[in-house]
Structure formats: C-alpha cells, structure tokens
Design an enzyme around this catalytic site. Structure first.
Site, PDB file in Angstrom:
ATOM      1  N   ARG A   1       0.812  -1.226   0.000  1.00 21.73           N
ATOM      2  CA  ARG A   1       0.000   0.000   0.000  1.00 21.73           C
ATOM      3  C   ARG A   1       0.842   1.271   0.000  1.00 21.73           C
ATOM      4  NH1 ARG A   1      -2.887  -3.182   3.603  1.00 21.73           N
ATOM      5  NH2 ARG A   1      -4.740  -4.068   2.622  1.00 21.73           N
TER       6      ARG A   1
ATOM      7  N   LYS B   1       2.745  11.381 -11.613  1.00 22.38           N
ATOM      8  CA  LYS B   1       1.945  10.448 -12.431  1.00 22.38           C
ATOM      9  C   LYS B   1       2.785   9.195 -12.641  1.00 22.38           C
ATOM     10  CE  LYS B   1      -1.019  13.306 -15.344  1.00 22.38           C
ATOM     11  NZ  LYS B   1      -1.319  13.634 -16.756  1.00 22.38           N
TER      12      LYS B   1
ATOM     13  N   GLU C   1      10.177  18.436 -25.329  1.00 19.78           N
ATOM     14  CA  GLU C   1       9.414  18.793 -24.114  1.00 19.78           C
ATOM     15  C   GLU C   1       9.919  20.121 -23.542  1.00 19.78           C
ATOM     16  OE1 GLU C   1       6.762  17.241 -23.009  1.00 19.78           O
ATOM     17  OE2 GLU C   1       6.920  15.138 -23.620  1.00 19.78           O
TER      18      GLU C   1
ATOM     19  N   LYS D   1       7.044  23.005 -14.192  1.00 26.67           N
ATOM     20  CA  LYS D   1       6.229  21.819 -13.906  1.00 26.67           C
ATOM     21  C   LYS D   1       5.808  21.823 -12.438  1.00 26.67           C
ATOM     22  CE  LYS D   1       4.982  17.242 -14.753  1.00 26.67           C
ATOM     23  NZ  LYS D   1       5.120  16.038 -15.528  1.00 26.67           N
TER      24      LYS D   1
ATOM     25  N   GLU E   1      -4.826  17.118 -12.256  1.00 29.98           N
ATOM     26  CA  GLU E   1      -5.304  17.500 -13.577  1.00 29.98           C
ATOM     27  C   GLU E   1      -6.794  17.826 -13.624  1.00 29.98           C
ATOM     28  OE1 GLU E   1      -3.204  15.502 -16.682  1.00 29.98           O
ATOM     29  OE2 GLU E   1      -4.525  16.289 -18.228  1.00 29.98           O
TER      30      GLU E   1
ATOM     31  N   ARG F   1      -3.240  21.824 -15.120  1.00 27.87           N
ATOM     32  CA  ARG F   1      -2.222  20.827 -15.492  1.00 27.87           C
ATOM     33  C   ARG F   1      -2.347  20.416 -16.957  1.00 27.87           C
ATOM     34  NH1 ARG F   1       0.354  16.039 -11.699  1.00 27.87           N
ATOM     35  NH2 ARG F   1       1.696  15.207 -13.294  1.00 27.87           N
TER      36      ARG F   1
ATOM     37  N   ASN G   1      -0.068  19.422 -21.750  1.00 26.30           N
ATOM     38  CA  ASN G   1      -0.369  18.574 -22.911  1.00 26.30           C
ATOM     39  C   ASN G   1      -0.327  19.321 -24.238  1.00 26.30           C
ATOM     40  OD1 ASN G   1      -0.718  16.147 -21.541  1.00 26.30           O
ATOM     41  ND2 ASN G   1      -2.781  16.748 -20.926  1.00 26.30           N
TER      42      ASN G   1
ATOM     43  N   HIS H   1       0.246  17.484 -27.451  1.00 26.70           N
ATOM     44  CA  HIS H   1       0.118  16.058 -27.138  1.00 26.70           C
ATOM     45  C   HIS H   1      -1.122  15.401 -27.721  1.00 26.70           C
ATOM     46  CE1 HIS H   1       3.526  16.769 -24.614  1.00 26.70           C
ATOM     47  NE2 HIS H   1       3.502  15.561 -24.081  1.00 26.70           N
TER      48      HIS H   1
ATOM     49  N   HIS I   1      -0.031  12.209 -29.363  1.00 24.93           N
ATOM     50  CA  HIS I   1      -0.444  10.875 -28.912  1.00 24.93           C
ATOM     51  C   HIS I   1      -1.095  10.090 -30.054  1.00 24.93           C
ATOM     52  CE1 HIS I   1      -0.632  12.126 -24.404  1.00 24.93           C
ATOM     53  NE2 HIS I   1       0.524  11.598 -24.709  1.00 24.93           N
TER      54      HIS I   1
ATOM     55  N   HIS J   1       8.285   9.515 -28.377  1.00 20.34           N
ATOM     56  CA  HIS J   1       7.267  10.434 -27.875  1.00 20.34           C
ATOM     57  C   HIS J   1       7.616  11.900 -28.211  1.00 20.34           C
ATOM     58  CE1 HIS J   1       4.302  12.172 -25.190  1.00 20.34           C
ATOM     59  NE2 HIS J   1       5.265  12.859 -24.602  1.00 20.34           N
TER      60      HIS J   1
HETATM   61  N1  LIG Z   1       4.727  10.245 -15.639  1.00 15.84           N
HETATM   62  C1  LIG Z   1       4.692  11.278 -16.444  1.00 15.84           C
HETATM   63  O1  LIG Z   1       4.266  12.365 -16.082  1.00 15.84           O
HETATM   64  C2  LIG Z   1       5.244  11.108 -17.821  1.00 15.84           C
HETATM   65  C3  LIG Z   1       5.460  12.233 -18.635  1.00 15.84           C
HETATM   66  C4  LIG Z   1       6.029  12.040 -19.884  1.00 15.84           C
HETATM   67  C5  LIG Z   1       6.371  10.766 -20.305  1.00 15.84           C
HETATM   68  N2  LIG Z   1       6.137   9.701 -19.488  1.00 15.84           N
HETATM   69  C6  LIG Z   1       6.526   8.338 -19.894  1.00 15.84           C
HETATM   70  O2  LIG Z   1       7.942   8.311 -20.038  1.00 15.84           O
HETATM   71  C7  LIG Z   1       8.285   7.276 -20.955  1.00 15.84           C
HETATM   72  C8  LIG Z   1       9.335   7.786 -21.896  1.00 15.84           C
HETATM   73  O3  LIG Z   1      10.464   8.163 -21.139  1.00 15.84           O
HETATM   74  P1  LIG Z   1      11.905   8.295 -21.812  1.00 15.84           P
HETATM   75  O4  LIG Z   1      11.804   9.101 -23.022  1.00 15.84           O
HETATM   76  O5  LIG Z   1      12.822   8.705 -20.730  1.00 15.84           O
HETATM   77  O6  LIG Z   1      12.167   6.806 -22.318  1.00 15.84           O
HETATM   78  P2  LIG Z   1      12.960   5.542 -21.736  1.00 15.84           P
HETATM   79  O7  LIG Z   1      12.819   5.430 -20.276  1.00 15.84           O
HETATM   80  O8  LIG Z   1      12.553   4.396 -22.578  1.00 15.84           O
HETATM   81  O9  LIG Z   1      14.469   5.919 -22.065  1.00 15.84           O
HETATM   82  C9  LIG Z   1      14.874   6.047 -23.396  1.00 15.84           C
HETATM   83  C10 LIG Z   1      16.052   5.120 -23.733  1.00 15.84           C
HETATM   84  O10 LIG Z   1      17.240   5.674 -23.171  1.00 15.84           O
HETATM   85  C11 LIG Z   1      17.898   4.710 -22.355  1.00 15.84           C
HETATM   86  N3  LIG Z   1      18.555   5.484 -21.324  1.00 15.84           N
HETATM   87  C12 LIG Z   1      18.001   6.118 -20.275  1.00 15.84           C
HETATM   88  N4  LIG Z   1      18.895   6.870 -19.636  1.00 15.84           N
HETATM   89  C13 LIG Z   1      20.086   6.694 -20.286  1.00 15.84           C
HETATM   90  C14 LIG Z   1      21.384   7.231 -20.106  1.00 15.84           C
HETATM   91  N5  LIG Z   1      21.641   8.141 -19.177  1.00 15.84           N
HETATM   92  N6  LIG Z   1      22.354   6.799 -20.944  1.00 15.84           N
HETATM   93  C15 LIG Z   1      22.074   5.920 -21.940  1.00 15.84           C
HETATM   94  N7  LIG Z   1      20.851   5.415 -22.174  1.00 15.84           N
HETATM   95  C16 LIG Z   1      19.869   5.802 -21.349  1.00 15.84           C
HETATM   96  C17 LIG Z   1      16.810   3.789 -21.914  1.00 15.84           C
HETATM   97  O11 LIG Z   1      17.308   2.534 -21.558  1.00 15.84           O
HETATM   98  C18 LIG Z   1      15.930   3.723 -23.160  1.00 15.84           C
HETATM   99  O12 LIG Z   1      16.473   2.832 -24.078  1.00 15.84           O
HETATM  100  C19 LIG Z   1       6.999   6.859 -21.628  1.00 15.84           C
HETATM  101  O13 LIG Z   1       6.598   5.622 -21.136  1.00 15.84           O
HETATM  102  C20 LIG Z   1       6.000   7.933 -21.222  1.00 15.84           C
HETATM  103  O14 LIG Z   1       4.684   7.441 -21.143  1.00 15.84           O
HETATM  104  C21 LIG Z   1       5.591   9.848 -18.269  1.00 15.84           C
HETATM  105 ZN   LIG Z   2       5.148  14.514 -23.273  1.00 17.16          ZN
END
Ligand SMILES: NC(=O)c1ccc[n+]([C@@H]2O[C@H](COP(=O)([O-])OP(=O)(O)OC[C@H]3O[C@@H](n4cnc5c(N)ncnc54)[C@H](O)[C@@H]3O)[C@@H](O)[C@H]2O)c1
Ligand SMILES: [Zn+2]
Length: 379
Positions: free
Chosen positions: A125, A147, A189, A231, A241, A245, A249, A252, A256, A269
């Site tokens: 929990r 999130k 972003e 942020k 949201e 918030r 987007n 987006h 998306h 993304h």
């Molecule tokens: N929670 C939220 O508010 C929120 C907001 C935006 C996106 N997201 C989510 O985030 C995800 C995308 O995140 P991302 O773009 O960081 O992708 P990711 O976590 O897949 O990382 C991208 C790639 O880079 C590699 N990597 C990470 N750090 C590294 C480093 N320092 N050196 C070398 N390689 C590295 C990872 O292994 C991966 O292959 C999606 O699932 C999306 O839905 C969440």
């Molecule tokens: Zn985004």
C-alpha cells in the site's frame, strides 16, 4: 569539484519535495536519502541500458550512507511498463522481504520512473520512492508531478496512480551517455515549456540550442531547472489534472494520436509531440489568432533541434489519426479539446476545435514543400 546544485521545490503541503539538479549528483544520493529518515533497505529499479552505466555509482553512494540496496533490472524500452513486469517486480520485493519502511529508487528514463513509481505506489500500500531520472525527458517532465503508470494492450498508461516521490535527483552528467536521438526527444518537451509558460525560456533556446546540445553545464542546468520550476508550479496548483495541469499537454493531442496510429516505436514520444506542437501552433493561428511569425518560430526551433515537424498522411491514415484522437482518454464527452497558444509563453486549455480545422493542419504540404522531397508515410 562538485558543481552548483539547484533546488526546486514541488509545493504539495505535507507531500512537498525537492528536485535537486546538478552535475555528478548520483554519488550524493545516499546522503540526500539520509536526510529523509527512511528505513535501511531499498530496491533500485533500473533498466538494462542504464544499469551498466550508472547503477554502481548509485549503489556505492547508498552503501556509504549506510543503506542496504539490491537491484531489479528490467528490459530497456516501453514494453517494460507492463503488468507482467510489474508482477515480476512485486515478486522480487517479496522475495527480499521488503517492509513498509523500505524504499525504492527509480534509476532510468520515464519508463523506469513510471513503472517503479507504480510499484512504489502499490506494494504494501505504498513505499517511499526516489526518482533518479537519466533522460532529459524524464528530468524535465516524467519524474516530476507524481503520475505513475503501466500500459495495457488497450492503451498507454491505462493503469496508474498519482503518487509523489520523496525526492527527485537530476544528475546532468548522466545525459552524457544518452543517445542523441533521445536527447532531441527531450528537447521537444523543453521547447513545450517555453511555449506554454515562458517566452524568455523560448528565446533562450533560440539563442543557445547548440550549447544545450553540447550539454554545457550552465546552459543545461539553467534549462532543466526552469522546466522543473514550471512543472512544479503547475503541479502545485493542480496535482490531479482538474484544470491548469492540462497545459502540459500542448502538442500532445495530435502527438499521442501519431504515436498510437503509427504504432509505438516508429516515432519517439518527443518526435511525435514535435509534430503535434507545430500542428497545435497552426491551429492556434486559426482559432486564437496566434501570429504567423510566432507559429513560424515554433516550427523553426523544433526543426533546428533536429525534430520532425510534419507528417505526410494518406487520406486513410488521416482518418485513422482523427479516430485515434477521439479515443484518447483525455477526450471528454466526445469532443477533442486542445491546448492552444495565444502567444509564445501563454496558452489556454479546453479549446474545442472542429475536425475540419484539424484536417487542414494535417493536410499534405504544398507542391513547393513537396518538391523539397518528403516521403508519404502510411501508418
Ligand atoms: N509520468 C509522467 O508524467 C510522464 C510524462 C512524460 C512521459 N512519461 C513516460 O515516459 C516514458 C518515456 O520516457 P523516456 O523518453 O525517458 O524513455 P525511456 O525510459 O525508454 O528511455 C529512453 C532510452 O534511453 C535509455 N537510457 C536512459 N537513460 C540513459 C542514459 N543516461 N544513458 C544511456 N541510455 C539511457 C533507456 O534505456 C531507453 O532505451 C513513456 O513511457 C512515457 O509514457 C511519463
Ligand atoms: Zn510529453
């Protein structure tokens, strides 16, 4: 010599936390955790790319501060945000007899942060968790705001929670190992923050984009901090949201839909939302009177960052994209609502836009543009 550490507070009453931003911070994680009065044991959730690069530094730091850690390594990439991976994490925590006082460290990009955050939100929990984002996207966006989620076959982020970390530690040095394409995706972003809230940030990016890509500490630190401040301010005012918030987007809605209809993996993304932001700027021109000059600056900056700014669609693909937009979980009452810009630095949310206007901004470019040689993509 350890560089400057900037601190941004996320103001959420009894759940207020700090974002630490600076160089070589991984080695200071243990000391930072000590200040939070946590239990002695923790799990580091990371992925197969990040683990060999950065996990040892984190483990050493935690050990020096008196913590006992173990590592859970998940496969790199979006498929790790799955129910089966979640179950695997729970089982590993159970096998190690993690307790309520134990904590979780999410070391990686947004995928690891979202998965580890959801594990932390739900196991026993709720366990305290630390975000240690290692991609630019995660440092400026996904690690802040609480999130957390995993995906279902039916769609992204369908199972999730709002669950705030106790600390976010952005080590700018980790970005040196990040592939260039991922860095660019994060810049999409960053540019978004300028458009939605800070014209000066946008101008700074126009002037200093090369220095940002060169990861110059002063420029990178300033930009990451400013994005985190924006942020934090937005999340502080609207954690779950209900309204404001939504401005996060910008770009987006179409972004998306592009990710969705082309299949995840074709566009990152950040790349999809780069296209989405240009489309949103054009819609802003049509609906809110954003000037041609400012819409042009949005497109020019994203292009200068090496990001895609348009997608050529067949008629069938265009229809699929519009349908994907209707299915987006943020659509209320069947209407597609947009975040649109009045000017760079100021946006409004909840803007209803007729389907025809969306079609117009997605239409294939003019003959002159086509002669510059763009391929037709078929999702
Ligand atoms: N929670 C939220 O508010 C929120 C907001 C935006 C996106 N997201 C989510 O985030 C995800 C995308 O995140 P991302 O773009 O960081 O992708 P990711 O976590 O897949 O990382 C991208 C790639 O880079 C590699 N990597 C990470 N750090 C590294 C480093 N320092 N050196 C070398 N390689 C590295 C990872 O292994 C991966 O292959 C999606 O699932 C999306 O839905 C969440
Ligand atoms: Zn985004």
């Amino acid at each position: 010599m350890l560089g400057l550490v900037r601190v941004v507070r996320v103001p959420l009453r009894d759940r207020t936390y700090s974002i630490l931003i600076g160089e070589r911070l991984l080695s200071r994680l243990g000391a930072a955790c000590r200040k939070l009065r946590l239990g002695r044991r923790c799990a580091i959730i990371t992925d197969t790319n990040v683990a060999p690069l950065h996990a040892t530094t984190v483990e050493r730091s935690l050990k020096q501060a008196g913590f006992e850690s173990f590592r859970i390594t998940v496969p790199a990439g979006e498929p790790a945000k799955s129910l089966s991976q979640l179950e695997d994490c729970y089982n590993q925590l159970a096998a190690r007899r993690m307790e309520r006082s134990s904590f979780i460290v999410a070391l990686g990009g947004g995928v690891v942060g979202d998965l580890a955050g959801f594990v932390a939100a739900t196991y026993l929990r709720g366990l305290p968790f630390m975000q240690v984002p290692t991609t630019l996207l995660a440092q400026v966006d996904s690690s802040v705001g609480g999130k957390v989620a995993v995906n279902l076959d039916a769609g992204k982020n369908l199972v999730g929670a709002f669950y705030q970390p106790r600390l976010v530690l952005c080590d700018l040095t980790t970005l040196h190992t990040l592939p260039q394409r991922e860095l660019r995706a994060g810049v999409a972003e960053v540019i978004k923050y300028g458009i939605i809230r800070d014209a000066q940030l946008f101008e700074r990016l126009e002037r200093q984009l090369d220095r940002l890509f060169a990861l110059e500490p002063a420029v990178l630190g300033g930009v990451v901090s400013r994005c985190c401040e924006i942020k934090a301010e937005v999340v502080g005012q609207d954690e779950t949201e209900g309204g404001l918030r939504a401005i996060l987007n910008f770009g987006h809605t179409i972004g998306h839909a592009i990710e969705n209809s082309f299949g995840y993996g074709r566009y990152l993304h950040g790349e999809a939302i780069a296209i989405g932001q240009v489309a949103a700027a054009r819609l802003s021109q049509a609906v809110l009177g954003l000037s041609e000059a400012e819409a042009g600056r949005v497109e020019a900056l994203l292009k200068a960052a090496g990001l895609p700014v348009e997608v050529r669609l067949t008629a069938a693909a265009e229809t699929r994209l519009l349908r994907a937009m209707q299915l987006d979980k943020k659509v209320t009452g069947g209407d597609v609502r947009f975040v649109l810009a009045k000017r760079i630095g100021e946006v409004v949310w909840g803007q209803r836009v007729p389907a025809e206007a969306i079609r117009t901004v997605l239409r294939p470019p003019t003959t002159a543009q086509r002669s510059r040689g763009k391929a037709v993509c078929q999702p």
